[in-house]
Design a protein around this motif. Structure first.
Motif, PDB file in Angstrom:
ATOM      1  N   THR A 119       2.506   1.735  -3.010  1.00 40.67           N
ATOM      2  CA  THR A 119       1.435   1.838  -4.442  1.00 40.67           C
ATOM      3  C   THR A 119       1.200   4.026  -4.153  1.00 40.67           C
ATOM      4  O   THR A 119       0.848   4.657  -4.994  1.00 40.67           O
ATOM      5  CB  THR A 119       0.362   1.415  -4.215  1.00 40.67           C
ATOM      6  OG1 THR A 119       0.994  -0.299  -4.590  1.00 40.67           O
ATOM      7  CG2 THR A 119      -0.684   1.579  -5.412  1.00 40.67           C
ATOM      8  N   GLY A 120       1.264   4.186  -2.960  1.00 37.06           N
ATOM      9  CA  GLY A 120       1.252   5.561  -2.373  1.00 37.06           C
ATOM     10  C   GLY A 120       2.119   6.427  -3.090  1.00 37.06           C
ATOM     11  O   GLY A 120       1.588   7.593  -4.240  1.00 37.06           O
ATOM     12  N   SER A 152      -1.394  10.424 -10.887  1.00 35.03           N
ATOM     13  CA  SER A 152      -1.929   9.655 -11.445  1.00 35.03           C
ATOM     14  C   SER A 152      -4.143  10.243 -11.062  1.00 35.03           C
ATOM     15  O   SER A 152      -4.005  10.967  -9.351  1.00 35.03           O
ATOM     16  CB  SER A 152      -2.353   8.295 -10.901  1.00 35.03           C
ATOM     17  OG  SER A 152      -3.062   7.208 -10.690  1.00 35.03           O
ATOM     18  N   PRO A 211      -5.023   8.626   0.113  1.00 33.74           N
ATOM     19  CA  PRO A 211      -4.987   7.961   1.426  1.00 33.74           C
ATOM     20  C   PRO A 211      -4.004   7.354   1.208  1.00 33.74           C
ATOM     21  O   PRO A 211      -3.015   7.149   1.912  1.00 33.74           O
ATOM     22  CB  PRO A 211      -6.653   6.997   1.410  1.00 33.74           C
ATOM     23  CG  PRO A 211      -7.500   7.671   0.511  1.00 33.74           C
ATOM     24  CD  PRO A 211      -6.673   8.539  -1.090  1.00 33.74           C
ATOM     25  N   PHE A 212      -3.003   6.243  -0.106  1.00 31.46           N
ATOM     26  CA  PHE A 212      -2.387   5.097  -0.367  1.00 31.46           C
ATOM     27  C   PHE A 212      -1.247   6.561   0.452  1.00 31.46           C
ATOM     28  O   PHE A 212       0.173   6.321   0.461  1.00 31.46           O
ATOM     29  CB  PHE A 212      -2.210   4.880  -0.929  1.00 31.46           C
ATOM     30  CG  PHE A 212      -3.204   3.718  -1.168  1.00 31.46           C
ATOM     31  CD1 PHE A 212      -4.051   3.445  -0.701  1.00 31.46           C
ATOM     32  CD2 PHE A 212      -3.343   2.483  -2.494  1.00 31.46           C
ATOM     33  CE1 PHE A 212      -5.006   2.412  -1.155  1.00 31.46           C
ATOM     34  CE2 PHE A 212      -3.863   1.780  -2.392  1.00 31.46           C
ATOM     35  CZ  PHE A 212      -4.746   1.308  -1.945  1.00 31.46           C
ATOM     36  N   SER A 228      -6.231   8.832 -10.271  1.00 32.38           N
ATOM     37  CA  SER A 228      -7.139   7.733  -9.304  1.00 32.38           C
ATOM     38  C   SER A 228      -7.095   8.236  -7.781  1.00 32.38           C
ATOM     39  O   SER A 228      -6.881   8.780  -7.197  1.00 32.38           O
ATOM     40  CB  SER A 228      -5.292   6.411  -8.703  1.00 32.38           C
ATOM     41  OG  SER A 228      -6.806   5.741  -7.992  1.00 32.38           O
ATOM     42  N   SER A 229      -8.514   8.096  -7.385  1.00 33.11           N
ATOM     43  CA  SER A 229      -8.839   7.903  -6.424  1.00 33.11           C
ATOM     44  C   SER A 229      -8.451   7.238  -4.987  1.00 33.11           C
ATOM     45  O   SER A 229      -8.463   8.416  -3.827  1.00 33.11           O
ATOM     46  CB  SER A 229     -10.730   7.869  -6.590  1.00 33.11           C
ATOM     47  OG  SER A 229     -10.705   6.433  -5.515  1.00 33.11           O
ATOM     48  N   SER A 230      -7.430   6.359  -4.836  1.00 34.38           N
ATOM     49  CA  SER A 230      -6.396   6.361  -3.898  1.00 34.38           C
ATOM     50  C   SER A 230      -5.242   6.372  -3.261  1.00 34.38           C
ATOM     51  O   SER A 230      -4.631   6.838  -2.808  1.00 34.38           O
ATOM     52  CB  SER A 230      -6.763   4.477  -4.149  1.00 34.38           C
ATOM     53  OG  SER A 230      -6.282   4.226  -4.881  1.00 34.38           O
ATOM     54  N   ARG A 231      -5.064   8.285  -4.337  1.00 31.49           N
ATOM     55  CA  ARG A 231      -4.164   8.396  -4.627  1.00 31.49           C
ATOM     56  C   ARG A 231      -3.780   8.948  -2.680  1.00 31.49           C
ATOM     57  O   ARG A 231      -2.180   8.879  -2.574  1.00 31.49           O
ATOM     58  CB  ARG A 231      -3.962   9.026  -5.982  1.00 31.49           C
ATOM     59  CG  ARG A 231      -2.645  10.253  -5.647  1.00 31.49           C
ATOM     60  CD  ARG A 231      -2.049  10.787  -6.811  1.00 31.49           C
ATOM     61  NE  ARG A 231      -3.032  12.537  -6.380  1.00 31.49           N
ATOM     62  CZ  ARG A 231      -3.154  13.167  -7.290  1.00 31.49           C
ATOM     63  NH1 ARG A 231      -2.364  13.456  -8.290  1.00 31.49           N
ATOM     64  NH2 ARG A 231      -3.555  14.045  -6.838  1.00 31.49           N
ATOM     65  N   LEU A 272       2.190   6.091  -7.345  1.00 33.20           N
ATOM     66  CA  LEU A 272       0.546   7.157  -7.464  1.00 33.20           C
ATOM     67  C   LEU A 272       0.745   8.083  -7.204  1.00 33.20           C
ATOM     68  O   LEU A 272       0.365   9.169  -8.378  1.00 33.20           O
ATOM     69  CB  LEU A 272      -1.251   6.466  -6.743  1.00 33.20           C
ATOM     70  CG  LEU A 272      -1.231   5.575  -7.091  1.00 33.20           C
ATOM     71  CD1 LEU A 272      -2.621   4.804  -6.187  1.00 33.20           C
ATOM     72  CD2 LEU A 272      -1.942   5.530  -8.296  1.00 33.20           C
ATOM     73  N   VAL A 279       1.120  -1.128   0.041  1.00 33.79           N
ATOM     74  CA  VAL A 279       0.321   0.042  -0.032  1.00 33.79           C
ATOM     75  C   VAL A 279       0.869   1.698  -0.018  1.00 33.79           C
ATOM     76  O   VAL A 279       0.601   2.499  -0.747  1.00 33.79           O
ATOM     77  CB  VAL A 279      -1.050  -0.199   1.312  1.00 33.79           C
ATOM     78  CG1 VAL A 279      -1.628   1.438   1.403  1.00 33.79           C
ATOM     79  CG2 VAL A 279      -1.936  -1.678   1.390  1.00 33.79           C
TER      80      VAL A 279
END
Length: 147
Positions: free
Chosen positions: A38-39, A47, A54-55, A49-52, A42, A35
């Motif tokens: 990946t953060g 990126s 929090p990650f 991405s919507s998870s950028r 990202l 995680v």
């Protein structure tokens, strides 16, 4: 000045536990590493991405916390986690303050600075046993020469 070493006594809980929950520690460590990596990836690739967010936030807390936590081997686990998280927040805030004071603020630079300082701390912690081995070799070489 005297150095005080903290030694933990082994308890029944630290020994290998039977049952299905005994392998969860390495599993959680691997998931946290994935995680956090990946953060960082990202965030650095910008990126959409919507998870950028929090990650990347998890990376900014986890990377310095792991490096600080490894340096605090002698503490009990709860104190180690609490101190490592407090140190990670302080390190992130110092990096942000330094970047703002020098008018060099950028989110990409912040990620790179946290990565570099965390790797430096981790490298210093990992090289500490090598330093002790070299000191032992120097002592033995001096002892042999003086004999």
């Amino acid at each position: 000045m005297q150095t005080i070493r903290l030694k933990r006594t082994s308890t029944a809980d630290e020994r290998a536990r039977p049952g299905p929950g005994r392998d969860l520690g390495p599993l959680f460590a691997g998931a946290a590493t994935a995680v956090a990596g990946t953060g960082a990836l990202l965030a650095l690739t910008d990126s959409g991405s919507s998870s950028r967010g929090p990650f990347a936030l998890f990376f900014l807390l986890a990377a310095p916390a792991v490096a600080i936590g490894l340096a605090l081997r002698g503490l009990d686990p709860f104190a180690r986690v609490l101190t490592a998280l407090a140190g990670a927040v302080a390190l992130d805030m110092l990096i942000a303050q330094g970047m703002l004071a020098t008018h060099r603020w950028s989110w990409r630079g912040g990620i790179i600075a946290v990565t570099a300082i965390s790797l430096l701390l981790l490298l210093l912690v990992l090289l500490r046993p090598v330093e002790r081995i070299l000191e032992l070799i120097r002592r033995r070489a001096g002892h042999i020469r003086s004999s």
